[in-house]
Design a protein around this motif. Structure first.
Motif, PDB file in Angstrom:
ATOM      1  N   MET A   1      21.491  -2.666 -12.734  1.00  0.00           N
ATOM      2  CA  MET A   1      21.618  -1.733 -12.923  1.00  0.00           C
ATOM      3  C   MET A   1      22.644  -1.245 -11.746  1.00  0.00           C
ATOM      4  SD  MET A   1      21.267   1.156 -14.879  1.00  0.00           S
ATOM      5  CE  MET A   1      20.334   1.862 -15.458  1.00  0.00           C
ATOM      6  N   ALA A   2      23.090  -1.100 -10.504  1.00  0.00           N
ATOM      7  CA  ALA A   2      23.367  -1.592  -9.526  1.00  0.00           C
ATOM      8  C   ALA A   2      24.989  -1.471  -9.484  1.00  0.00           C
ATOM      9  CB  ALA A   2      22.323  -1.374  -7.800  1.00  0.00           C
ATOM     10  N   LEU A   3      25.161  -2.961  -9.911  1.00  0.00           N
ATOM     11  CA  LEU A   3      26.116  -3.502 -10.182  1.00  0.00           C
ATOM     12  C   LEU A   3      26.832  -2.593 -11.187  1.00  0.00           C
ATOM     13  CD1 LEU A   3      28.003  -5.053  -9.043  1.00  0.00           C
ATOM     14  CD2 LEU A   3      27.817  -6.858 -11.129  1.00  0.00           C
ATOM     15  N   GLU A   4      26.290  -2.659 -12.203  1.00  0.00           N
ATOM     16  CA  GLU A   4      26.471  -1.633 -13.253  1.00  0.00           C
ATOM     17  C   GLU A   4      27.198   0.120 -12.636  1.00  0.00           C
ATOM     18  OE1 GLU A   4      25.192  -1.380 -17.277  1.00  0.00           O
ATOM     19  OE2 GLU A   4      24.331  -3.768 -17.003  1.00  0.00           O
ATOM     20  N   ALA A   5      27.014   0.772 -11.844  1.00  0.00           N
ATOM     21  CA  ALA A   5      27.216   1.079 -11.152  1.00  0.00           C
ATOM     22  C   ALA A   5      28.163   1.636 -10.609  1.00  0.00           C
ATOM     23  CB  ALA A   5      25.793   2.234 -10.774  1.00  0.00           C
ATOM     24  N   CYS A   6      28.510   0.693  -9.792  1.00  0.00           N
ATOM     25  CA  CYS A   6      29.435   0.336  -8.382  1.00  0.00           C
ATOM     26  C   CYS A   6      30.508   0.072  -8.576  1.00  0.00           C
ATOM     27  CB  CYS A   6      28.371  -0.247  -7.731  1.00  0.00           C
ATOM     28  SG  CYS A   6      27.571   0.767  -5.938  1.00  0.00           S
ATOM     29  N   VAL A   7      30.079  -0.598 -10.225  1.00  0.00           N
ATOM     30  CA  VAL A   7      32.162  -1.062 -11.211  1.00  0.00           C
ATOM     31  C   VAL A   7      31.955   0.522 -11.608  1.00  0.00           C
ATOM     32  CG1 VAL A   7      32.869  -2.629 -12.504  1.00  0.00           C
ATOM     33  CG2 VAL A   7      31.461  -3.973 -11.403  1.00  0.00           C
ATOM     34  N   GLU A   8      31.052   1.072 -12.345  1.00  0.00           N
ATOM     35  CA  GLU A   8      32.206   1.970 -13.038  1.00  0.00           C
ATOM     36  C   GLU A   8      32.978   3.443 -12.341  1.00  0.00           C
ATOM     37  OE1 GLU A   8      30.186   5.532 -15.946  1.00  0.00           O
ATOM     38  OE2 GLU A   8      29.132   4.039 -15.852  1.00  0.00           O
ATOM     39  N   ALA A   9      31.770   3.464 -11.006  1.00  0.00           N
ATOM     40  CA  ALA A   9      32.373   4.676  -9.976  1.00  0.00           C
ATOM     41  C   ALA A   9      33.468   4.294  -9.656  1.00  0.00           C
ATOM     42  CB  ALA A   9      31.295   4.793  -9.171  1.00  0.00           C
ATOM     43  N   ARG A  10      33.513   2.735  -9.021  1.00  0.00           N
ATOM     44  CA  ARG A  10      35.171   2.525  -8.579  1.00  0.00           C
ATOM     45  C   ARG A  10      36.368   1.894  -9.860  1.00  0.00           C
ATOM     46  NH1 ARG A  10      35.841  -3.763  -9.343  1.00  0.00           N
ATOM     47  NH2 ARG A  10      36.641  -2.953 -11.154  1.00  0.00           N
ATOM     48  N   ASN A  11      36.105   1.833 -10.501  1.00  0.00           N
ATOM     49  CA  ASN A  11      37.133   2.338 -11.799  1.00  0.00           C
ATOM     50  C   ASN A  11      37.216   3.634 -12.426  1.00  0.00           C
ATOM     51  OD1 ASN A  11      36.256  -0.910 -12.537  1.00  0.00           O
ATOM     52  ND2 ASN A  11      35.429  -0.670 -14.237  1.00  0.00           N
ATOM     53  N   GLN A  12      36.600   4.621 -11.944  1.00  0.00           N
ATOM     54  CA  GLN A  12      36.376   6.143 -12.058  1.00  0.00           C
ATOM     55  C   GLN A  12      37.460   6.770 -10.284  1.00  0.00           C
ATOM     56  OE1 GLN A  12      33.263   8.030 -13.262  1.00  0.00           O
ATOM     57  NE2 GLN A  12      32.763   6.975 -14.916  1.00  0.00           N
ATOM     58  N   GLY A  13      37.900   5.763  -9.778  1.00  0.00           N
ATOM     59  CA  GLY A  13      37.972   5.694  -8.597  1.00  0.00           C
ATOM     60  C   GLY A  13      37.853   6.913  -7.615  1.00  0.00           C
ATOM     61  N   VAL A  14      35.919   6.875  -7.751  1.00  0.00           N
ATOM     62  CA  VAL A  14      35.580   6.649  -6.765  1.00  0.00           C
ATOM     63  C   VAL A  14      35.046   5.807  -5.273  1.00  0.00           C
ATOM     64  CG1 VAL A  14      33.315   7.588  -5.562  1.00  0.00           C
ATOM     65  CG2 VAL A  14      33.852   8.271  -8.347  1.00  0.00           C
ATOM     66  N   ALA A  15      35.434   6.167  -3.907  1.00  0.00           N
ATOM     67  CA  ALA A  15      35.567   5.511  -3.195  1.00  0.00           C
ATOM     68  C   ALA A  15      33.989   5.124  -3.282  1.00  0.00           C
ATOM     69  CB  ALA A  15      36.030   6.324  -2.039  1.00  0.00           C
ATOM     70  N   ILE A  16      33.992   3.572  -3.549  1.00  0.00           N
ATOM     71  CA  ILE A  16      31.911   2.994  -3.216  1.00  0.00           C
ATOM     72  C   ILE A  16      31.971   3.043  -1.735  1.00  0.00           C
ATOM     73  CG2 ILE A  16      32.027   2.527  -5.479  1.00  0.00           C
ATOM     74  CD1 ILE A  16      32.498  -0.596  -4.625  1.00  0.00           C
ATOM     75  N   GLU A  17      32.929   2.738  -0.435  1.00  0.00           N
ATOM     76  CA  GLU A  17      32.434   2.687   0.444  1.00  0.00           C
ATOM     77  C   GLU A  17      31.271   4.150   1.330  1.00  0.00           C
ATOM     78  OE1 GLU A  17      35.536   2.125   0.064  1.00  0.00           O
ATOM     79  OE2 GLU A  17      35.840   0.046  -0.483  1.00  0.00           O
ATOM     80  N   LYS A  18      32.273   5.215   1.195  1.00  0.00           N
ATOM     81  CA  LYS A  18      31.749   6.638   1.159  1.00  0.00           C
ATOM     82  C   LYS A  18      31.160   6.917   0.389  1.00  0.00           C
ATOM     83  CE  LYS A  18      36.305   7.002   3.169  1.00  0.00           C
ATOM     84  NZ  LYS A  18      37.524   8.433   2.998  1.00  0.00           N
ATOM     85  N   GLU A  19      30.746   6.786  -0.916  1.00  0.00           N
ATOM     86  CA  GLU A  19      29.783   7.453  -1.755  1.00  0.00           C
ATOM     87  C   GLU A  19      29.205   5.932  -2.063  1.00  0.00           C
ATOM     88  OE1 GLU A  19      31.906  10.820  -4.111  1.00  0.00           O
ATOM     89  OE2 GLU A  19      33.285   9.921  -3.464  1.00  0.00           O
ATOM     90  N   GLY A  20      28.880   4.862  -2.009  1.00  0.00           N
ATOM     91  CA  GLY A  20      27.962   3.827  -2.447  1.00  0.00           C
ATOM     92  C   GLY A  20      26.735   4.841  -1.845  1.00  0.00           C
ATOM     93  N   LYS A  21      25.846   4.883  -1.729  1.00  0.00           N
ATOM     94  CA  LYS A  21      24.275   5.768  -2.067  1.00  0.00           C
ATOM     95  C   LYS A  21      24.342   6.565  -2.614  1.00  0.00           C
ATOM     96  CE  LYS A  21      20.478   6.999   1.462  1.00  0.00           C
ATOM     97  NZ  LYS A  21      19.501   6.808   2.441  1.00  0.00           N
ATOM     98  N   ASP A  22      24.892   7.363  -2.790  1.00  0.00           N
ATOM     99  CA  ASP A  22      24.574   8.510  -4.009  1.00  0.00           C
ATOM    100  C   ASP A  22      24.792   8.130  -5.489  1.00  0.00           C
ATOM    101  OD1 ASP A  22      24.860  10.546  -1.803  1.00  0.00           O
ATOM    102  OD2 ASP A  22      26.418  10.910  -1.945  1.00  0.00           O
ATOM    103  N   ILE A  23      26.229   7.042  -5.523  1.00  0.00           N
ATOM    104  CA  ILE A  23      26.086   6.622  -6.252  1.00  0.00           C
ATOM    105  C   ILE A  23      25.002   5.684  -7.109  1.00  0.00           C
ATOM    106  CG2 ILE A  23      26.929   4.367  -8.064  1.00  0.00           C
ATOM    107  CD1 ILE A  23      29.951   5.253  -5.872  1.00  0.00           C
TER     108      ILE A  23
END
Length: 59
Positions: free
Chosen positions: A1-23
């Motif tokens: 679940m965590a990996l899917e959420a991070c990959v989806e966010a990255r694909n949507q252009g979200v900066a996972i380094e900065k917004e990872g915890k919120d994701i």
């Protein structure tokens, strides 16, 4: 679940380094296992520096 959420966010252009915890917090609302894991780990950090150093060492 965590990996899917991070990959989806990255694909949507979200900066996972900065917004990872919120994701992950949003994803944990739909996954009791992830919610428990996040409570156990408390502080989640996205640190990619080590990976970059390992890649350079193998060249």
């Amino acid at each position: 679940m965590a990996l899917e959420a991070c990959v989806e966010a990255r694909n949507q252009g979200v900066a996972i380094e900065k917004e990872g915890k919120d994701i992950l917090t949003k994803a944990a609302a739909h996954s009791p296992e992830l919610k428990i894991a996040m409570e156990t780990w408390k502080e989640i950090k996205f640190e990619f520096d080590t990976v970059d150093k390992l890649d350079v060492a193998h060249k």
